[in-house]
Design a protein around this motif. Sequence first.
Motif: not given
Length: 218
Positions: A96-108, A138-154
Amino acid sequence: MAYQAGRQRSQPRPVPESPEAQAYLQDYASLLDAVPFPSVVFDHRWDVVLSNAAFQTLFGGVGPHPTAMPGDNFLRFVLFHPDAATVLGEHEASWCLPMLAHFAAAVERDGQDRGLQSIRRDIAQDPIMEAAYRHGLPHWIRAVGQDAVEHDGAVRPLIHPDPRWGRTDCRIVDETPKNLQDMGYTRMTLVLRETRRGAQPPRGIARTRLGGTHLRVV
């Protein structure tokens, strides 16, 4: 399996206009069906264009939903379907959180897109999901880093309906050829791994029988 579905969809499936692109997708559908792992092609709104038999088997046990079926829109399924956590292990943190992060980037990138706006309105209508999107994400992204947001390789947990797989992991592989990229599509394959032994029940979004969501990690 191709982009024309046999059942009624909540929204029309995205289809390219040119005959050449349609012919390419028809051939690509044959390629996709030869892949033994769940594989799906979707557009920038996560509307599903193609999915193979393995993908349909993985999600074949989920109940009906008017707008969030995995074969219609994968993002909506992850965020809004009450059965998502029965297939996507550790649903909130791993999916859920990685997909929300990708959605936030798409909205931007394209905040005026009507499809994205519709998803954003549905997020806003769920107070807990809205809080996760505006404050928890935003708190989760700061805590885990941008790498956790990426789908490829996860590597992310799954609960497969086939007992030969059961509770296992998959590696997400983005293998999008140039022709699909030019159409604005992305291909995602879930490469299943050997079954994990002694795995704990997944954490994630706990849902009531009425479909309400309760975020437990954010």
